[in-house]
Design an enzyme around this catalytic site. Structure first.
Site, PDB file in Angstrom:
ATOM      1  N   LYS A  86       0.851  -1.185   0.000  1.00 21.66           N
ATOM      2  CA  LYS A  86       0.000   0.000   0.000  1.00 21.66           C
ATOM      3  C   LYS A  86       0.892   1.241   0.000  1.00 21.66           C
ATOM      4  O   LYS A  86       1.726   1.415   0.894  1.00 21.66           O
ATOM      5  CB  LYS A  86      -0.910   0.001   1.240  1.00 21.66           C
TER       6      LYS A  86
HETATM    7  O1  G3P Z   1      -6.563   1.360   5.627  1.00 20.42           O
HETATM    8  C1  G3P Z   1      -7.657   2.183   5.477  1.00 20.42           C
HETATM    9  C2  G3P Z   1      -8.802   1.852   6.354  1.00 20.42           C
HETATM   10  O2  G3P Z   1      -8.479   0.758   7.117  1.00 20.42           O
HETATM   11  C3  G3P Z   1      -9.207   2.985   7.222  1.00 20.42           C
HETATM   12  O3  G3P Z   1     -10.251   2.557   8.009  1.00 20.42           O
HETATM   13  O4  G3P Z   1     -11.735   2.519   9.949  1.00 20.42           O
HETATM   14  O5  G3P Z   1      -9.498   3.639  10.143  1.00 20.42           O
HETATM   15  O6  G3P Z   1     -11.308   4.684   8.795  1.00 20.42           O
HETATM   16  P1  G3P Z   1     -10.720   3.408   9.304  1.00 20.42           P
END
Ligand code: G3P
Length: 225
Positions: A86
């Protein structure tokens, strides 16, 4: 559509893999930090659970392109070819993506909050681009719409890329993008469970069991008759 788990807790990953049709696991530095353990050790244990065929997503953290590329080489060496690196969709990230494309290392554009970030990562050759649906919603914009715009832009240019939509907080966000035919979503275990958690489902199944046991006796099944 591919369906991945956005988490690094081994028990949660094992449980979701046992019950649901899953294609891989995505992580980010914050998700790995929650484990409190050595990142490579955790990732190797995730790799064991998901097997050689599962796609594993691991983020590079270097601020500069050259460092991201060095991290990417190490990540793939440690965790196998089905591991995608990533890379944040920033100017340094785009530079790294172009270098990775030349080396044949697969990557995904991440930290995507705008449609053009997603488009440019796809143009750099990303297998996936990851818009953060709920985080965009929380900024007062429409995360699902941003994701749809990126999907449409990729299709319009005929790029060999697609969404790995991330940051979901409810079933509706997942459903909207599933209906739209995106390439992949990655969803945390609690939100995955919420996709099929419904009192009406439990009540219907309880009634079927009661009716069947009323007919043939308690504990009987179609197998035990
Ligand atoms: O890697 C991106 C994703 O996991 C972000 O999720 O729940 O931290 O907004 P969140």
């Amino acid at each position: 559509m591919k369906f991945c788990i956005d988490h690094a807790d081994l028990d949660a990953i094992r449980r979701i893999y046992e019950y649901y049709p899953v294609d891989g696991v995505s992580t980010n530095p914050s998700i790995l930090a929650k484990t409190g353990r050595d990142p490579y050790q955790v990732l190797k244990e995730i790799r064991e659970i998901i097997g050689e065929d599962g796609e594993l997503f691991v983020q590079a953290v270097s601020p500069e392109a050259e460092g991201m590329v060095r991290e990417a080489r190490r990540i793939v060496r440690e965790l196998g070819d089905r591991t995608l690196v990533k890379i944040p969709a920033t100017p340094e990230g785009f530079k790294a993506m172009k270098m990775l494309k030349k080396e044949g290392i697969r990557f995904i554009g991440t930290a995507i909050y705008t449609a053009m970030q997603g488009f440019l990562a796809a143009k750099c050759g990303a297998d996936y681009v990851a818009p953060y649906i709920n985080r965009i919603d929380n900024m007062g914009f429409d995360g699902v719409q941003v994701a749809k715009d990126i999907h449409d832009a990729i299709k319009a240019s005929n790029y060999d890329s697609g969404l790995l939509a991330a940051s979901f907080k409810n079933s509706q966000q997942v459903l909207e993008l599933t209906k739209y035919g995106v390439k992949a979503v990655t969803v945390a275990p609690d939100v995955i469970d919420g996709l099929v958690k419904n009192a009406a489902i439990d009540s219907a199944i309880d009634q079927f069991t009661k009716d069947f046991e009323g007919l043939v006796g308690p504990g009987k099944t179609m197998e035990s008759l």
